[in-house]
Design a protein around this motif. Structure first.
Motif, mmCIF file in Angstrom:
data_model
loop_
_atom_site.group_PDB
_atom_site.id
_atom_site.type_symbol
_atom_site.label_atom_id
_atom_site.label_comp_id
_atom_site.label_asym_id
_atom_site.label_seq_id
_atom_site.Cartn_x
_atom_site.Cartn_y
_atom_site.Cartn_z
ATOM 1 N N SER A 117 0.860 -1.127 -0.110
ATOM 2 C CA SER A 117 0.199 0.120 0.195
ATOM 3 C C SER A 117 0.958 1.241 0.114
ATOM 4 C CB SER A 117 -0.821 0.053 1.162
ATOM 5 O OG SER A 117 -0.108 -0.045 2.485
ATOM 6 N N THR A 118 2.151 1.034 -0.379
ATOM 7 C CA THR A 118 3.000 2.122 -0.613
ATOM 8 C C THR A 118 3.649 2.235 -1.775
ATOM 9 O OG1 THR A 118 4.881 1.182 1.059
ATOM 10 C CG2 THR A 118 3.205 2.577 2.065
ATOM 11 N N CYS A 119 4.405 3.333 -2.183
ATOM 12 C CA CYS A 119 4.738 3.609 -3.577
ATOM 13 C C CYS A 119 5.869 2.653 -3.879
ATOM 14 C CB CYS A 119 5.434 4.993 -3.632
ATOM 15 S SG CYS A 119 4.326 6.315 -3.504
ATOM 16 N N ILE A 120 7.282 2.766 -2.919
ATOM 17 C CA ILE A 120 8.319 2.001 -3.239
ATOM 18 C C ILE A 120 7.841 0.289 -3.499
ATOM 19 C CG2 ILE A 120 10.752 1.515 -2.752
ATOM 20 C CD1 ILE A 120 10.584 4.020 -1.151
ATOM 21 N N ALA A 121 7.386 -0.054 -2.380
ATOM 22 C CA ALA A 121 7.273 -1.647 -2.483
ATOM 23 C C ALA A 121 6.270 -1.733 -3.738
ATOM 24 C CB ALA A 121 6.540 -1.931 -1.158
ATOM 25 N N SER A 122 5.372 -1.167 -3.885
ATOM 26 C CA SER A 122 4.533 -1.478 -5.112
ATOM 27 C C SER A 122 5.100 -1.463 -6.550
ATOM 28 C CB SER A 122 3.182 -0.278 -4.868
ATOM 29 O OG SER A 122 2.401 -0.490 -6.123
ATOM 30 N N ARG A 123 5.945 -0.609 -6.478
ATOM 31 C CA ARG A 123 6.688 -0.381 -7.652
ATOM 32 C C ARG A 123 7.648 -1.716 -8.011
ATOM 33 N NH1 ARG A 123 4.859 4.282 -6.954
ATOM 34 N NH2 ARG A 123 4.797 5.849 -8.750
ATOM 35 N N TYR A 124 8.382 -2.020 -6.649
ATOM 36 C CA TYR A 124 9.335 -2.887 -6.649
ATOM 37 C C TYR A 124 8.446 -4.363 -7.125
ATOM 38 C CZ TYR A 124 12.813 -6.443 -5.068
ATOM 39 O OH TYR A 124 13.786 -7.392 -5.173
ATOM 40 N N GLY A 125 7.455 -4.807 -6.611
ATOM 41 C CA GLY A 125 6.589 -5.927 -7.060
ATOM 42 C C GLY A 125 6.271 -5.779 -8.454
ATOM 43 N N LEU A 126 5.647 -4.674 -8.874
ATOM 44 C CA LEU A 126 5.349 -4.429 -10.396
ATOM 45 C C LEU A 126 6.473 -4.721 -11.478
ATOM 46 C CD1 LEU A 126 3.408 -1.503 -11.840
ATOM 47 C CD2 LEU A 126 5.398 -2.348 -12.998
ATOM 48 N N LEU A 127 7.930 -4.391 -11.008
ATOM 49 C CA LEU A 127 8.935 -4.530 -12.052
ATOM 50 C C LEU A 127 9.541 -5.730 -11.982
ATOM 51 C CD1 LEU A 127 10.438 -0.761 -12.106
ATOM 52 C CD2 LEU A 127 8.985 -2.018 -13.861
ATOM 53 N N THR A 128 9.712 -6.382 -10.668
ATOM 54 C CA THR A 128 10.342 -7.644 -10.588
ATOM 55 C C THR A 128 9.477 -9.147 -10.509
ATOM 56 O OG1 THR A 128 10.197 -7.325 -8.204
ATOM 57 C CG2 THR A 128 12.049 -6.243 -9.038
ATOM 58 N N GLY A 129 8.309 -8.695 -10.280
ATOM 59 C CA GLY A 129 7.508 -9.960 -10.300
ATOM 60 C C GLY A 129 7.340 -10.645 -8.796
ATOM 61 N N ARG A 130 8.184 -9.968 -7.874
ATOM 62 C CA ARG A 130 8.686 -10.697 -6.584
ATOM 63 C C ARG A 130 7.421 -9.796 -5.520
ATOM 64 N NH1 ARG A 130 10.934 -14.976 -5.134
ATOM 65 N NH2 ARG A 130 12.113 -14.030 -3.391
ATOM 66 N N TYR A 131 7.148 -10.265 -4.394
ATOM 67 C CA TYR A 131 6.369 -10.155 -3.422
ATOM 68 C C TYR A 131 7.556 -9.076 -2.796
ATOM 69 C CZ TYR A 131 3.365 -9.364 0.728
ATOM 70 O OH TYR A 131 2.704 -8.855 1.620
ATOM 71 N N PRO A 132 7.085 -7.914 -2.655
ATOM 72 C CA PRO A 132 8.255 -6.948 -2.017
ATOM 73 C C PRO A 132 8.716 -7.264 -0.793
ATOM 74 C CG PRO A 132 6.236 -5.785 -2.336
ATOM 75 C CD PRO A 132 6.176 -6.949 -3.034
ATOM 76 N N LEU A 133 8.031 -7.730 0.231
ATOM 77 C CA LEU A 133 8.352 -7.874 1.523
ATOM 78 C C LEU A 133 9.285 -9.138 1.622
ATOM 79 C CD1 LEU A 133 5.383 -6.959 3.656
ATOM 80 C CD2 LEU A 133 7.402 -5.432 3.190
ATOM 81 N N ARG A 134 9.460 -9.999 0.518
ATOM 82 C CA ARG A 134 10.493 -11.120 0.546
ATOM 83 C C ARG A 134 11.777 -10.360 0.289
ATOM 84 N NH1 ARG A 134 6.923 -15.241 -3.378
ATOM 85 N NH2 ARG A 134 5.670 -15.953 -2.035
ATOM 86 N N ASP A 135 11.960 -9.427 -0.153
ATOM 87 C CA ASP A 135 13.224 -8.585 -0.541
ATOM 88 C C ASP A 135 13.277 -7.342 -0.001
ATOM 89 O OD1 ASP A 135 13.524 -10.850 -2.502
ATOM 90 O OD2 ASP A 135 12.887 -9.918 -4.222
ATOM 91 N N ASN A 136 14.806 -6.969 0.127
ATOM 92 C CA ASN A 136 14.818 -5.671 0.226
ATOM 93 C C ASN A 136 14.339 -4.632 -0.753
ATOM 94 O OD1 ASN A 136 15.749 -2.995 1.088
ATOM 95 N ND2 ASN A 136 17.952 -3.422 0.648
ATOM 96 N N CYS A 392 -2.868 -9.169 -9.221
ATOM 97 C CA CYS A 392 -1.860 -8.410 -8.664
ATOM 98 C C CYS A 392 -0.849 -8.119 -9.345
ATOM 99 C CB CYS A 392 -1.465 -9.160 -7.330
ATOM 100 S SG CYS A 392 -0.140 -8.148 -6.358
ATOM 101 N N PHE A 393 -0.095 -6.920 -9.092
ATOM 102 C CA PHE A 393 1.076 -6.714 -10.007
ATOM 103 C C PHE A 393 2.004 -7.658 -9.980
ATOM 104 C CE2 PHE A 393 0.603 -1.691 -8.706
ATOM 105 C CZ PHE A 393 -0.527 -1.544 -9.222
ATOM 106 N N THR A 394 2.385 -8.206 -9.268
ATOM 107 C CA THR A 394 3.188 -9.552 -9.226
ATOM 108 C C THR A 394 3.105 -10.393 -10.195
ATOM 109 O OG1 THR A 394 1.969 -10.563 -7.441
ATOM 110 C CG2 THR A 394 4.175 -9.242 -7.010
ATOM 111 N N ASP A 395 1.845 -10.365 -10.813
ATOM 112 C CA ASP A 395 1.518 -11.382 -12.175
ATOM 113 C C ASP A 395 1.983 -10.824 -13.384
ATOM 114 O OD1 ASP A 395 -0.057 -12.826 -10.288
ATOM 115 O OD2 ASP A 395 -1.921 -11.647 -11.014
#
Length: 402
Positions: A117-136, A392-395
């Motif tokens: 629900s925040t900018c940085i994590a959302s973009r990370y998931g979109l561009l990598t296909g990874r759930y953001p809280l799994r990564d830095n 979800c964006f991670t798709d």
């Protein structure tokens, strides 16, 4: 590691899938059977092969025969709520003709979610296909596969215009010191070219970047004030800090729109298809509508700015039309997370930016991560459709990989 949620999985486990891949199955099934397929909790069994999917790009284009992969235009707006576009919320008090046009001409997903629900994590998931809280998730590591890397390997030109917010080498942002050459950003993570901002428009330093280079160094002391009021409500300001001498916050949305249109104009003349990531930093604060949009909405300056964002989207869609590439361009529109819209705003303006959902940006309530999501691809997807499948964006990564 690429988490497979693509066509192969749909063939083997059709009833278990709720994915953005439904889009492709939807288009193929409609074309095969000649009937629309829209239902509650839809799960589509895919009887076509990936070769058949690629054949969908063998189309008669806007004016001439083509056989090519589709162009991809990914429009990501910042902090626009599920209840802001009229097509998602008939009670919205905003005018959003461009987003509504996409909905009329494409497929709406009414249960779409950002991975945070925040900018940085959302973009990370979109561009990598990874759930953001799994990564830095504040930085994309150089070895990570990204959407532009994937598409570039498969014959695409890739460009990004807008808000990056996923880090540069040795630059922390939030009034960190800009460098003459800044590595680790978009052009080092798969994009051929980049023009835009390192992060949000309300956080210093304030300057444009062109690929790895600041267009103008932020050397002056910029005026601003804290963007939370004494009672801890967001007030639409920007923080004080260093700023480039010719940088003006109010000009950013129009400037980025112009740059995106120029990219479409030049890319339309090239043989390769393009992937354009148009990541507007608005209507995230600061709320700085241009003169033509001031007082244009009944819900205050946020509404004015949101309507200007819709206008920018309309300009980009018109660029596709003008270049005759609308039919074979896959357009995806969505928002990075929920809005900054408090209960007091709902009551004051009689407008629910998150629609019926509780919460807002930064919350784990649904209003923080349920987002408007529209797909338009005229050569494949029939218009005026809606799906309640959860996506979800991670798709995105697995979808484009297929």
């Amino acid at each position: 590691h690429l988490e497979k949620r693509g066509l192969a999985e749909m063939r083997t486990k059709p009833k278990a899938v709720s994915s953005f891949l439904w889009l492709f199955a939807f288009g193929l099934a409609q074309q095969a059977n000649g009937e629309p397929i829209v239902a509650e909790g839809l799960a589509v069994e895919l009887f076509a092969t990936t070769e058949q999917l690629s054949n969908q790009a063998s189309i008669v284009g806007d004016g001439q025969a083509q056989k090519k992969k589709p162009n991809i235009l990914l429009i990501l707006v910042d902090d626009m709520g599920y209840g802001d576009p009229k097509c998602f919320n008939p009670k919205s008090r905003l005018k959003t003709p461009a987003i509504d046009r996409l909905a009329r001409e494409g497929l709406m997903f009414t249960d779409a979610h950002a991975p945070h629900s925040t900018c940085i994590a959302s973009r990370y998931g979109l561009l990598t296909g990874r759930y953001p809280l799994r990564d830095n998730h504040r930085f994309i590591k150089s070895e990570k596969i990204t959407l532009p890397k994937l598409l570039k390997r498969n014959g695409y030109n890739t460009g990004m215009f807008g808000k990056w917010h996923l880090g540069f080498d040795h630059f922390k942002g939030k009034d960190g010191t800009a460098k003459q050459t800044m590595t680790g950003g978009p052009v080092d993570r798969g994009f051929d070219e980049f023009f835009g901002l390192w992060g949000s428009l309300d956080q210093p330093p304030y300057f444009y970047m062109n690929n790895r280079t600041p267009v103008e160094m932020p050397t002056e002391d910029g005026k601003g004030k804290h963007y939370f009021s004494k009672d801890r409500f967001y007030n639409g300001n920007w923080l004080p800090g260093k700023i480039a001498s010719h940088f003006k916050h109010i000009e950013v949305t129009p400037r980025l729109t112009t740059e995106a249109i120029s990219y479409i104009d030049k890319s339309a003349k090239k043989e390769k298809p393009f992937f354009l990531y148009f990541a507007l930093p608005s209507p995230h604060g600061p709320w700085v509508p241009t003169e033509g949009f001031k007082d244009s909405s009944p819900i205050g300056v946020y509404g004015d700015f949101a309507q200007q964002v819709d206008h920018s989207i309309g300009q980009v869609l018109e660029a596709l039309d003008k270049n005759g590439i609308t039919k074979n361009t896959l357009v995806i529109f969505t928002s990075d997370n929920g809005p900054v819209w408090y209960q007091r705003d709902r009551l004051k303006h009689n407008h629910s930016s998150a629609s019926i959902y509780s919460g807002m940006k930064g919350d784990f309530w649904e209003g923080g991560h349920r987002v408007p999501f529209v797909v338009r691809w005229p050569s494949v997807v029939h218009p005026k459709r809606a799906s309640e499948s959860m996506i979800c964006f991670t798709d995105f990564m697995a979808t484009f990989a297929e």
